[in-house]
Write an enzyme that holds these catalytic residues in place. Structure first.
Site, mmCIF file in Angstrom:
data_model
loop_
_atom_site.group_PDB
_atom_site.id
_atom_site.type_symbol
_atom_site.label_atom_id
_atom_site.label_comp_id
_atom_site.label_asym_id
_atom_site.label_seq_id
_atom_site.Cartn_x
_atom_site.Cartn_y
_atom_site.Cartn_z
ATOM 1 N N HIS A 1 0.795 -1.234 0.000
ATOM 2 C CA HIS A 1 0.000 0.000 0.000
ATOM 3 C C HIS A 1 0.823 1.277 0.000
ATOM 4 O O HIS A 1 0.283 2.354 -0.180
ATOM 5 C CB HIS A 1 -0.940 0.034 1.211
ATOM 6 C CG HIS A 1 -0.223 0.368 2.480
ATOM 7 N ND1 HIS A 1 0.304 -0.589 3.278
ATOM 8 C CD2 HIS A 1 0.089 1.557 3.043
ATOM 9 C CE1 HIS A 1 0.914 -0.014 4.297
ATOM 10 N NE2 HIS A 1 0.799 1.298 4.177
HETATM 11 C C1 UD1 Z 1 -1.891 5.945 5.146
HETATM 12 C C2 UD1 Z 1 -0.572 6.305 5.841
HETATM 13 C C3 UD1 Z 1 0.352 5.092 5.910
HETATM 14 C C4 UD1 Z 1 -0.376 3.888 6.449
HETATM 15 C C5 UD1 Z 1 -1.617 3.628 5.587
HETATM 16 C C6 UD1 Z 1 -2.384 2.387 5.988
HETATM 17 C C7 UD1 Z 1 0.015 8.658 5.421
HETATM 18 C C8 UD1 Z 1 1.018 9.543 4.786
HETATM 19 N N1 UD1 Z 1 0.158 7.345 5.137
HETATM 20 O O1 UD1 Z 1 -1.626 5.758 3.789
HETATM 21 O O2 UD1 Z 1 1.451 5.402 6.743
HETATM 22 O O3 UD1 Z 1 0.472 2.750 6.467
HETATM 23 O O4 UD1 Z 1 -2.463 4.775 5.690
HETATM 24 O O5 UD1 Z 1 -3.567 2.246 5.328
HETATM 25 O O6 UD1 Z 1 -0.840 9.109 6.151
HETATM 26 N N2 UD1 Z 1 -8.906 5.575 0.439
HETATM 27 C C9 UD1 Z 1 -10.159 5.041 0.320
HETATM 28 N N3 UD1 Z 1 -10.842 4.732 1.437
HETATM 29 C C10 UD1 Z 1 -10.355 4.949 2.665
HETATM 30 C C11 UD1 Z 1 -9.058 5.515 2.783
HETATM 31 C C12 UD1 Z 1 -8.357 5.815 1.672
HETATM 32 O O7 UD1 Z 1 -10.645 4.816 -0.779
HETATM 33 O O8 UD1 Z 1 -11.044 4.658 3.660
HETATM 34 C C13 UD1 Z 1 -8.118 5.876 -0.753
HETATM 35 C C14 UD1 Z 1 -8.247 7.319 -1.184
HETATM 36 O O9 UD1 Z 1 -8.497 7.350 -2.541
HETATM 37 C C15 UD1 Z 1 -6.876 7.932 -0.896
HETATM 38 C C16 UD1 Z 1 -5.951 6.742 -0.913
HETATM 39 O O10 UD1 Z 1 -6.745 5.613 -0.518
HETATM 40 O O11 UD1 Z 1 -6.519 8.897 -1.810
HETATM 41 C C17 UD1 Z 1 -4.791 6.891 0.031
HETATM 42 O O12 UD1 Z 1 -5.253 7.244 1.336
HETATM 43 P P1 UD1 Z 1 -4.365 8.221 2.262
HETATM 44 O O13 UD1 Z 1 -5.196 8.614 3.402
HETATM 45 O O14 UD1 Z 1 -3.751 9.262 1.407
HETATM 46 O O15 UD1 Z 1 -3.159 7.383 2.788
HETATM 47 P P2 UD1 Z 1 -2.825 5.843 2.745
HETATM 48 O O16 UD1 Z 1 -2.216 5.470 1.467
HETATM 49 O O17 UD1 Z 1 -3.990 5.034 3.178
#
Ligand code: UD1
Length: 355
Positions: free
Chosen positions: A198
């Site tokens: 991820h």
């Molecule tokens: C975040 C953390 C990372 C952690 C990871 C676990 C940061 C910088 N990184 O990364 O350290 O290991 O979480 O999951 O904060 N999305 C959904 N549904 C959700 C959440 C996210 O669809 O419930 C999608 C969104 O499109 C979003 C993408 O996932 O743009 C990434 O989510 P984001 O909150 O940016 O960080 P993670 O990659 O999840």
């Protein structure tokens, strides 16, 4: 209000918050729970609150998805309002996600409110990783730094942090897993490998993701693989057209905590780029093949619980196959330091002493 404000926002925060809440309850320390809303899908957030027994958040900042700058600035503006509303004695942030650093920065400007960081001092020495800068900034502005092990204390001392701010307490993820383990039955029908990917530096880099998934494709001809897919990774696989690499892989939606641990108990090897999963895998005696060239808990590499392969196709395949054939001998028990299930107790006692 006074008391403690506990902040979380993303999936890996919730398993660290649950045991801290149990210890607050035990010691009668008043608290409120703030969810930043960084993760918002049912299976990335609410399911963890339900399964880990975390009370419903008192306030949700509902930040949702967005760029780094959008998430940080929106959380900061909304959290400033929350601080004024509750005016706690201390704010506790956990881990290294965008929510962690955003709330830490807000507290750093409120002189009367203390800030505690759980999992301070973990470093991979790569400032290109968003989590690394999140950790460094959070540690700089925290009053109480709760570290898992001495290695992390040394990292902070090397950065010039006052030793009196550092408390070696152990690992709250271990507290949580040790507490939950007895409530989770193993899955029937074993799978060889659990795969998770991820991290942004893997999902957003076409070549790295291709290398990882082509190794997975080759492995999947001979070994069974289960792959609960993070939303970001699902989008990347679709965008780059990599779905065909996974035709022999059991692809799943993100799993709730209990189902994830149940599946983990049933596998022989874990392939992952996660920071937290290798710790849970070690506790359950599962060797880890790590899709990075560094890891915060170096002790796991030194003790033989995990091996670094980065995105090297041949290494991913050969290390996984070797471990499946011959196992992976643990060379030292040092990895168990801080894994006694009492980190949250130490954290809450230290907070009470410092209030
Ligand atoms: C975040 C953390 C990372 C952690 C990871 C676990 C940061 C910088 N990184 O990364 O350290 O290991 O979480 O999951 O904060 N999305 C959904 N549904 C959700 C959440 C996210 O669809 O419930 C999608 C969104 O499109 C979003 C993408 O996932 O743009 C990434 O989510 P984001 O909150 O940016 O960080 P993670 O990659 O999840």
């Amino acid at each position: 209000m006074g008391g403690l404000l506990l902040v979380g926002g993303a999936r890996p925060n919730f398993m660290k918050m649950a045991p801290i809440i149990r210890s607050c309850d035990k010691h009668g320390l008043e608290y409120k729970i703030i969810h930043t809303g960084q993760h918002y899908d049912y299976n990335m957030s609410e399911v963890f609150f339900k399964e880990l027994g975390i009370p419903k958040p008192d306030y949700n900042l509902e930040v949702g998805s967005g760029t780094y700058v959008y998430q940080i600035t929106t959380i900061m503006r909304r959290f400033e309002y929350v601080l004024q509303k509750y005016f706690p004695d201390i704010v506790v942030v956990v881990g290294d996600v965008n929510s962690t650093v955003a709330c830490a920065l807000v507290v750093s400007r409120a002189d009367a409110i203390k800030l505690a960081h759980v999992e301070a001092g973990s470093r991979v020495f790569d400032k290109n990783m968003p989590e690394e800068t999140n950790r460094i900034i959070t540690d700089v502005v925290s009053d109480l730094l709760f570290v898992i092990e001495n290695d992390h204390k040394l990292n902070l001392m090397n950065e010039g942090v006052d030793i009196n701010r550092i408390h070696v307490v152990g690992d709250t993820m271990a507290d949580n897993l040790l507490y939950m383990k007895s409530k989770i039955s193993a899955t029937s029908g074993n799978t060889d490998v659990m795969l998770t990917i991820h991290r942004q530096e893997n999902t957003d880099n076409k070549l790295r993701l291709k290398n990882m998934l082509s190794a997975v494709e080759k492995l999947s001809k001979n070994v069974s693989i289960v792959f609960p897919i993070h939303p970001r990774t699902a989008v990347a696989i679709d965008k780059f057209g990599f779905g065909s690499y996974l035709k022999n892989v059991r692809c799943l939606e993100p799993l709730g905590y209990k189902e994830f641990i149940r599946k983990l108990i049933g596998v022989s090897v874990v392939i992952t780029d996660s920071g937290g999963l290798p710790i849970e895998a070690a506790i359950l005696g599962k060797p880890c093949v790590i899709l990075n060239n560094k890891i915060g808990r170096r002790t796991l590499i030194e003790c033989g619980n995990a091996v670094l392969v980065n995105d090297n196709v041949d290494l991913i395949i050969s290390k996984t196959t070797d471990i499946l054939k011959y196992g992976m001998p643990i060379t030292s028990d040092m990895w168990r330091v801080g894994m006694d299930g009492k980190a949250s107790e130490r954290i809450v006692k230290t907070i009470i002493e410092n209030l």
